[in-house]
Design an enzyme around this catalytic site. Sequence first.
Site, short mmCIF file in Angstrom:
data_model
loop_
_atom_site.label_atom_id
_atom_site.label_comp_id
_atom_site.label_asym_id
_atom_site.label_seq_id
_atom_site.Cartn_x
_atom_site.Cartn_y
_atom_site.Cartn_z
N ASP A 136 0.85 -1.18 0.00
CA ASP A 136 0.00 0.00 0.00
C ASP A 136 0.88 1.23 0.00
O ASP A 136 2.00 1.21 0.55
CB ASP A 136 -0.89 0.02 1.25
CG ASP A 136 -2.01 -1.00 1.20
OD1 ASP A 136 -2.43 -1.38 0.08
OD2 ASP A 136 -2.48 -1.41 2.26
N ASP B 100 -7.22 -1.27 -4.42
CA ASP B 100 -8.30 -1.05 -3.46
C ASP B 100 -9.34 -0.08 -4.01
O ASP B 100 -10.54 -0.26 -3.80
CB ASP B 100 -7.75 -0.52 -2.14
CG ASP B 100 -6.83 -1.51 -1.43
OD1 ASP B 100 -6.95 -2.73 -1.69
OD2 ASP B 100 -6.00 -1.06 -0.63
#
Length: 162
Positions: A114, A133
């Site tokens: 991330d 995401d």
Amino acid sequence: MRLLTISAIAAFLIDQISKYVVIHMWQLWRVREIDVLPPVLNFRYGENRGINFGLGDGISVWVLIILAVVISLGVLIWAWRAKLRRIAMISAGLLIGGAIANVLDRLIYGYVLDFLNNSCCGFNNPFVYNVADVFIFAGAIGLIFFGDDTRKPAKAGGKKPK
């Protein structure tokens, strides 16, 4: 199915390329943070070992991989059988492409990479996420709003009474 396939491949590639550029080429893994447009857009290195926002941290990586693959296959089969609008097929592709991109991360690293972080208006957001995401979320929302089967429903009970 063509739109679903194209959008899934695009989502997968955009996510993987963005991770490669930001985390590896720009060495976010080493510097840990890059302020792009602070506080609205920042890059912060993160390793997500759970489901989302660190929830489920400690669940086996294989359970998370199997769960993502089963959900992706379920969406694929449903989209293949249903007569969906174009926007719903694109949404299904975004969801599948994002999920498979995160599966690849788990297979390679054992966690999901991330790097996106947004804060605003005095709120300091501690969470990070990735482009996959965003695609998963956008695809799910698109399916909720546009995922109705466009075929006319079959009449219940056979013949209509006179």
